[in-house]
Design an enzyme around this catalytic site. Structure first.
Site, PDB file in Angstrom:
ATOM      1  N   HIS A  82       0.622  -1.426   0.081  1.00 42.88           N
ATOM      2  CA  HIS A  82      -0.018  -0.084   0.284  1.00 42.88           C
ATOM      3  C   HIS A  82       0.590   1.008  -0.391  1.00 42.88           C
ATOM      4  CE1 HIS A  82      -3.380   2.425   0.561  1.00 42.88           C
ATOM      5  NE2 HIS A  82      -2.761   3.338   1.314  1.00 42.88           N
ATOM      6  N   ASP A 161     -16.085   2.490   7.292  1.00 42.86           N
ATOM      7  CA  ASP A 161     -14.397   3.126   6.380  1.00 42.86           C
ATOM      8  C   ASP A 161     -15.366   4.246   6.104  1.00 42.86           C
ATOM      9  OD1 ASP A 161     -11.516   4.272   7.333  1.00 42.86           O
ATOM     10  OD2 ASP A 161     -11.914   3.602   4.495  1.00 42.86           O
ATOM     11  N   ARG A 168     -15.357  12.728   9.145  1.00 42.91           N
ATOM     12  CA  ARG A 168     -13.883  13.472   9.538  1.00 42.91           C
ATOM     13  C   ARG A 168     -13.336  14.402   7.991  1.00 42.91           C
ATOM     14  NH1 ARG A 168      -9.986   8.873   8.694  1.00 42.91           N
ATOM     15  NH2 ARG A 168      -8.546  10.302   8.861  1.00 42.91           N
ATOM     16  N   SER A 183      -8.162   3.187   9.454  1.00 43.68           N
ATOM     17  CA  SER A 183      -8.614   2.912   7.778  1.00 43.68           C
ATOM     18  C   SER A 183      -7.723   2.643   7.200  1.00 43.68           C
ATOM     19  CB  SER A 183      -8.934   5.080   8.173  1.00 43.68           C
ATOM     20  OG  SER A 183      -8.989   4.579   6.493  1.00 43.68           O
ATOM     21  N   LYS A 187      -8.722  -1.592   4.835  1.00 35.96           N
ATOM     22  CA  LYS A 187      -8.961  -1.652   4.110  1.00 35.96           C
ATOM     23  C   LYS A 187      -8.142  -3.112   3.493  1.00 35.96           C
ATOM     24  CE  LYS A 187      -9.534   2.884   3.402  1.00 35.96           C
ATOM     25  NZ  LYS A 187      -9.636   4.013   3.152  1.00 35.96           N
TER      26      LYS A 187
HETATM   27  N1  URA Z   1      -6.303   7.574   3.612  1.00 31.50           N
HETATM   28  C1  URA Z   1      -7.392   6.818   3.874  1.00 31.50           C
HETATM   29  O1  URA Z   1      -7.781   5.828   3.314  1.00 31.50           O
HETATM   30  N2  URA Z   1      -7.756   6.993   4.831  1.00 31.50           N
HETATM   31  C2  URA Z   1      -7.372   7.955   5.905  1.00 31.50           C
HETATM   32  O2  URA Z   1      -8.090   8.149   6.748  1.00 31.50           O
HETATM   33  C3  URA Z   1      -6.730   8.862   5.560  1.00 31.50           C
HETATM   34  C4  URA Z   1      -5.998   8.377   4.297  1.00 31.50           C
END
Ligand code: URA
Ligand code: CA
Length: 434
Positions: A82, A161, A168, A183, A187
């Site tokens: 990632h 999320d 947010r 977050s 994923k």
């Molecule tokens: N990228 C994400 O996937 N989540 C966040 O909270 C910030 C950046």
């Protein structure tokens, strides 16, 4: 259990239990807890932070809020990579075939891009016929046979999320390291990763602008991963300027092909070898990063990384002849050179502004609904530290329209020349393991 008590506890700096975290995540996902209470909680988290246990519990509660991809039928350890995002980041296109060629299973679920340039799927669609709309069974079969396949995002992954991130965004609580870390990790885990290599970018073009913040985010993600049973490590890499030379979809495919041939830009090649080595180690296909790196260098030298890329493209309907004949990739109608106005040394290439310039040409999406032009983009001719003579090309602009004055102006503003000699930036700023 009452949400108000959970908010109060966090406000007072007391650690939340796993049950309390699950209560708020599930309640928010199913709509029984309103936005205003979750806003108050995220703001309290912003100020009070989260303990290591809370971060792991939040991550897993978000993973469990929706579907989880089951990759058990794929042999071997599934290692995902990632990146926290950058400009002209061609690493995924290179790394997939590269590590697959040494036997690491790459079962990639990818998305489309927003902003800058496209996402991995957009870039791959620059190859005629290539598609990611394949059934799960076909996907698993392809990974077992070829060690690599890419599928589009499907299913209802981490809905908690999605909702939380959107909230947010409008409540000034994005910039919280525990929230960002959980977050991102939720994923990756929901997408089926057994092990994770993180490429945390640092510098002007990155989400985290300072080395200190980047290290803190990296370390937060590494600890979450390892605490929930996913072997995780992070590399901190430079994003003070775009990576490689190409920014734009077809241009980046061409750059990936060059890199798989061993003829790519130095920085992109080095980053791919570094990240790739760690992926190979986590997949237990080499005992050390040094041994892994030798194996990767070997598959570049003997052409098998390139062969793996061809097989991957043709297995998903793509015209693999583009690998040997890249002129078959979408071509822009016009090319313009951005000429240096003076002698000097390149001291700055402001990555995100350069990304925006590529987007103005149509290489990226301004909104989710925009369509992108796969042929257009930018090729940097100089990088930070390079000497420049007046009239040298700094950038080649690939465009499908003739008036690129706005793009040129943006590029001139964001590629800074000075009269003193400048050092090239360090590419790898550190590695973080548990
Ligand atoms: N990228 C994400 O996937 N989540 C966040 O909270 C910030 C950046
Ligand atoms: Ca690039």
């Amino acid at each position: 259990m009452r949400m108000v008590d959970i908010i109060e506890k966090k406000r007072d700096g007391i650690e939340l239990t796993k049950e309390e975290i699950q209560f708020f995540v599930n309640g928010y996902t199913d709509g029984s807890i309103p936005d205003y209470q979750v806003s108050a909680l995220t703001m309290a988290i912003f100020f009070k932070g989260m303990t290591e246990n809370e971060r792991a519990d939040l991550t897993m509660a978000m993973v469990e809020s929706g579907d989880q991809i089951d990759l058990k039928k794929i042999e071997g350890i599934k290692v995902d990579k990632h990146s926290t995002g950058g400009v002209g980041d061609t690493t995924t296109l290179v790394l997939g075939p590269l590590v697959a060629a040494v036997g690491v299973p790459v079962a990639k679920m990818s998305g489309r891009g927003l902003g800058h340039t496209g996402g991995t799927i957009d870039k791959l669609e620059a190859v005629e016929g290539f598609h990611v709309e394949i059934e799960n069974e076909e996907f698993i079969k392809l990974v077992n046979e070829n060690k690599i396949a890419v599928i589009g995002q499907s299913g209802n992954l981490t809905p908690a999320d999605k909702k939380l991130y959107a909230l947010r965004d409008v409540t000034a609580t994005v910039d919280s390291i525990p929230l960002i870390a959980s977050s991102i990790m939720s994923k990756k885990i929901a997408a089926g990763a057994d092990a994770i290599v993180l490429d945390v970018k640092t510098g002007a073009g990155a989400f985290m602008k300072t080395l200190e913040d980047s290290k803190e985010l990296a370390s937060a993600m590494v600890r979450i991963g390892n605490n929930v049973g996913r072997n995780t490590m992070a590399v901190i890499s430079d994003m003070s300027q775009p990576l490689g030379f190409a920014i734009g979809n077809a241009l980046e495919v061409k750059e990936a092909i060059d890199t798989l041939k061993g003829e790519g830009p130095e920085d992109l090649t080095e980053l791919c070898l570094t990240l790739g080595s760690h992926m190979v180690v986590l997949a237990k296909k080499a005992a050390s990063a040094e041994e892994a790196r030798e194996k990767l260098q070997q598959v570049i030298n003997d052409g098998s990384a390139l062969e793996t890329f061809k097989t991957f493209l043709s297995s998903q309907g793509g015209d693999a002849t583009v690998v040997d004949q890249p002129e078959k990739l979408p071509q822009a109608k016009y090319q313009f050179e951005l000429e240096a106005k003076e002698n000097g040394y390149v001291s700055e290439i402001v990555a995100d502004e350069i990304g925006t310039a590529a987007m103005l040409l149509g290489a990226g999406r301004a909104t989710k609904e925009s369509t992108i032009d796969l042929a257009v983009g930018l090729m940097l001719r100089k990088k930070i530290g390079d000497e420049v003579k007046k009239g040298d090309s700094l950038v080649t602009i690939y465009s499908n329209f003739e008036d690129v004055s706005e793009v040129k102006e943006k590029l001139y503003t964001n590629i800074v020349l000075t009269s003193e000699k400048v050092n090239a930036p360090v590419l790898i700023h550190g590695e973080i393991t548990n």
